[in-house]
Design a protein around this motif. Structure first.
Motif, PDB file in Angstrom:
ATOM      1  N   SER A 317       0.883  -1.047  -0.094  1.00 32.50           N
ATOM      2  CA  SER A 317       0.049   0.166  -0.093  1.00 32.50           C
ATOM      3  C   SER A 317       0.657   1.170   0.104  1.00 32.50           C
ATOM      4  O   SER A 317       0.387   2.174  -0.341  1.00 32.50           O
ATOM      5  CB  SER A 317      -1.065  -0.049   1.351  1.00 32.50           C
ATOM      6  OG  SER A 317      -0.245  -0.130   2.411  1.00 32.50           O
ATOM      7  N   PHE A 318       2.235   1.299   0.166  1.00 33.80           N
ATOM      8  CA  PHE A 318       3.046   2.412   0.173  1.00 33.80           C
ATOM      9  C   PHE A 318       4.001   2.338  -0.957  1.00 33.80           C
ATOM     10  O   PHE A 318       4.529   3.501  -1.178  1.00 33.80           O
ATOM     11  CB  PHE A 318       4.026   2.461   1.646  1.00 33.80           C
ATOM     12  CG  PHE A 318       2.941   2.635   2.763  1.00 33.80           C
ATOM     13  CD1 PHE A 318       2.307   3.933   3.136  1.00 33.80           C
ATOM     14  CD2 PHE A 318       2.566   1.419   3.744  1.00 33.80           C
ATOM     15  CE1 PHE A 318       1.490   4.096   4.205  1.00 33.80           C
ATOM     16  CE2 PHE A 318       1.551   1.661   4.633  1.00 33.80           C
ATOM     17  CZ  PHE A 318       1.066   2.783   4.932  1.00 33.80           C
ATOM     18  N   ILE A 319       4.305   1.192  -1.535  1.00 33.54           N
ATOM     19  CA  ILE A 319       5.489   1.280  -2.337  1.00 33.54           C
ATOM     20  C   ILE A 319       4.924   0.498  -3.564  1.00 33.54           C
ATOM     21  O   ILE A 319       4.425  -0.621  -3.557  1.00 33.54           O
ATOM     22  CB  ILE A 319       6.646   0.881  -2.157  1.00 33.54           C
ATOM     23  CG1 ILE A 319       6.622  -0.565  -1.290  1.00 33.54           C
ATOM     24  CG2 ILE A 319       7.492   1.564  -1.025  1.00 33.54           C
ATOM     25  CD1 ILE A 319       8.039  -1.133  -1.155  1.00 33.54           C
ATOM     26  N   ASN A 320       5.221   1.012  -4.946  1.00 37.35           N
ATOM     27  CA  ASN A 320       4.785   0.330  -6.194  1.00 37.35           C
ATOM     28  C   ASN A 320       5.671   0.619  -7.133  1.00 37.35           C
ATOM     29  O   ASN A 320       5.440   0.206  -8.383  1.00 37.35           O
ATOM     30  CB  ASN A 320       3.321   0.577  -6.567  1.00 37.35           C
ATOM     31  CG  ASN A 320       3.183   2.096  -6.523  1.00 37.35           C
ATOM     32  OD1 ASN A 320       4.115   3.024  -6.468  1.00 37.35           O
ATOM     33  ND2 ASN A 320       1.806   2.429  -6.171  1.00 37.35           N
ATOM     34  N   GLU A 321       6.963   1.038  -6.833  1.00 39.55           N
ATOM     35  CA  GLU A 321       8.131   1.204  -7.984  1.00 39.55           C
ATOM     36  C   GLU A 321       9.452   0.474  -7.270  1.00 39.55           C
ATOM     37  O   GLU A 321       9.573   0.715  -6.074  1.00 39.55           O
ATOM     38  CB  GLU A 321       8.165   2.428  -8.205  1.00 39.55           C
ATOM     39  CG  GLU A 321       8.655   3.511  -7.539  1.00 39.55           C
ATOM     40  CD  GLU A 321       7.951   4.440  -7.047  1.00 39.55           C
ATOM     41  OE1 GLU A 321       8.393   5.617  -6.727  1.00 39.55           O
ATOM     42  OE2 GLU A 321       6.794   4.235  -6.424  1.00 39.55           O
ATOM     43  N   PRO A 322      10.204   0.528  -8.010  1.00 38.94           N
ATOM     44  CA  PRO A 322      11.711   0.004  -7.332  1.00 38.94           C
ATOM     45  C   PRO A 322      12.310   1.371  -6.603  1.00 38.94           C
ATOM     46  O   PRO A 322      11.934   2.349  -7.125  1.00 38.94           O
ATOM     47  CB  PRO A 322      12.423  -0.369  -8.469  1.00 38.94           C
ATOM     48  CG  PRO A 322      11.656  -0.558  -9.951  1.00 38.94           C
ATOM     49  CD  PRO A 322      10.449   0.433  -9.500  1.00 38.94           C
ATOM     50  N   ARG A 323      12.851   0.803  -5.328  1.00 43.34           N
ATOM     51  CA  ARG A 323      13.377   1.999  -4.806  1.00 43.34           C
ATOM     52  C   ARG A 323      14.476   1.344  -4.210  1.00 43.34           C
ATOM     53  O   ARG A 323      14.807   0.043  -4.055  1.00 43.34           O
ATOM     54  CB  ARG A 323      12.572   2.324  -3.652  1.00 43.34           C
ATOM     55  CG  ARG A 323      11.097   2.777  -3.874  1.00 43.34           C
ATOM     56  CD  ARG A 323      10.406   3.298  -2.920  1.00 43.34           C
ATOM     57  NE  ARG A 323      10.776   4.573  -2.299  1.00 43.34           N
ATOM     58  CZ  ARG A 323      10.132   5.703  -2.798  1.00 43.34           C
ATOM     59  NH1 ARG A 323       9.389   5.827  -3.524  1.00 43.34           N
ATOM     60  NH2 ARG A 323      10.716   6.968  -2.330  1.00 43.34           N
TER      61      ARG A 323
END
Ligand SMILES: [Zn+2]
Length: 437
Positions: A317-323
């Motif tokens: 729910s907080f991350i949806n891309e590579p980090r």
């Protein structure tokens, strides 16, 4: 050494720590010192040789700050509200000496910075004229010395935190390994008909024995203390952790909620902070990614059907891309991206690594890391270096996907090490935080 450096976390806000004097062994006054934010530098009357001892007596007054509203409230582990006084990181501690440099990371307004060696603590506490309904929570071996007088002994610890609350209650149970688990809570926080303190107690006891099994390292004390803190989120200390009052107040009666996740997270810090220490300013993922992934280990073991809930609720729910995972706290000026990268993407990285290695090799790796680094301050090469050479080579795509500096270990054929095995010292006392009145 002719100079000694202490970390004074309670001086990160000006006006709360008032130093009155410093004396060495034989009542010799030390009058050459400087205090710049959290860094207290003393010039010793005579140089101290390796293996020698020195007793220092510091006299100081502390003003305890009020717990602030908003994000700054998360420092409430050192602060007071109407019903609670929290003493976390409140007294001066000798800074770690790493390669002839003193590590006092400069303060920053998010994350944690204090880097602490493992040490033995003994503390006597007296309360003067306390209200009748007051309760003291402290870690380790607790002895009552007299009315409103206690002694706390805590060995091999990174700190000694206390909490005093009016109207605070205690509930406890013995975990299957014999550890006495205690939860200090405010009954008024409980939603009608629910007992969040019992939820915190049960999940802490379950997490304790699970982590002892998975990480193959005993929790080192006879007591584990959980305190409902009058401030947001939670905070780890040695043998005592805070879980924010909001997680008690908003519990919906199901295991899959913040109170469980945060309690388990703070318990996991007893392995990834207390036992294996790290520099949380420069390498925050070293404890936070592991503590966050430990939440998943808990839900996977005890609530198998909720494993996907945890990834959705806590991570997706907080991350949806590579980090990237390996930033320092100084690279962030906002808490959300910091948590998304270091905590949540950090947990994803560990999960990918576990999928690649398989469970047996993954836990053997963490166990070896604990065995080698317990009571030390670990750095990324200490963690990644516990993989076998072929595991390390195989993990290159994962490191490239998640780390801005994926070559953590020296390349085998490089003449000079690519990465130093030592802590990076950021001992510039430049203040970067805003002062509060
Ligand atoms: Zn944490």
């Amino acid at each position: 050494v002719s100079e000694l450096v202490l970390h004074v976390e309670s001086n990160r806000q000006i006006g709360y720590f008032q130093l009155q004097g410093i004396m060495a062994d034989d009542n010799q006054v030390i009058d050459q010192f400087s205090l710049e934010f959290t860094r207290l530098t003393l010039t010793l009357p005579q140089a101290l040789d390796p293996g020698c001892q020195l007793t220092l007596r510091l006299s100081y007054n502390l003003r305890i700050p009020p717990v602030m509203d908003g994000y700054e409230g998360r420092w409430g582990y050192w602060g007071f509200t109407e019903r609670q006084i929290n003493l976390g990181h409140w007294f001066p501690m000798v800074a770690p000496l790493v390669n002839e440099g003193w590590n006092v990371p400069r303060p920053h307004f998010l994350g944690e910075q204090l880097t602490a060696d493992s040490a033995d603590f003994e503390l006597e506490l007296s309360l003067e004229n306390p209200p009748a309904d007051v309760l003291v929570a402290g870690p380790g071996l607790q002895r009552e010395l007299g009315p409103n007088q206690w002694q706390f002994t805590l060995l091999g610890a990174r700190d000694l935190a206390l909490s005093v609350g009016e109207g605070l209650r205690q509930t406890n149970k013995r975990a299957p390994d014999g550890t006495q688990v205690e939860v200090y809570y405010f009954p008024s926080s409980a939603p009608p008909g629910l007992t969040p303190a019992k939820q915190a107690l049960d999940s802490a006891a379950e997490a304790l024995v699970l982590f002892e099994e998975l990480f193959a390292a005993q929790y080192p004390y006879e007591r584990l203390v959980i305190v409902e803190g009058d401030f947001p989120d939670g905070m780890e200390f040695s043998g005592l952790v805070f879980v924010g009052e909001a997680w008690f107040r908003t519990w919906r009666g199901e295991p899959n909620d913040w109170i469980t996740a945060i309690t388990v997270h703070e318990v996991a810090h007893q392995w990834w902070y207390l036992l294996v220490g790290n520099d949380p300013a420069n390498y925050p993922y070293m404890d936070e990614a592991l503590a966050t992934y430990s939440e998943y280990l808990y839900f996977q073991r005890y609530y198998g059907e909720l494993y996907d809930w945890w990834w959705d609720f806590r991570v997706r729910s907080f991350i949806n891309e590579p980090r990237f995972v390996d930033g320092t706290v100084y690279q962030y000026d906002n808490a959300r991206p910091y948590i998304n990268d270091v905590y949540l993407t950090g947990a994803k990285m560990l999960h990918d690594l576990r999928s690649q290695l398989g469970d047996a090799a993954f836990f053997a790796w963490l166990q070896a890391y604990l065995q080698h680094q317990a009571y030390q301050l670990a750095t990324p090469p200490a963690l990644w270096g516990m993989l076998t050479p072929s595991q390390y080579a195989d993990s290159a795509p994962i490191r490239q996907a998640f780390l801005t500096a994926p070559e953590v270990l020296p390349l085998p054929d490089s003449p000079t090490p690519a990465v130093s095995e030592t802590l990076t010292l950021t001992d510039s006392p430049t203040p970067s935080m805003t002062e509060t009145p």
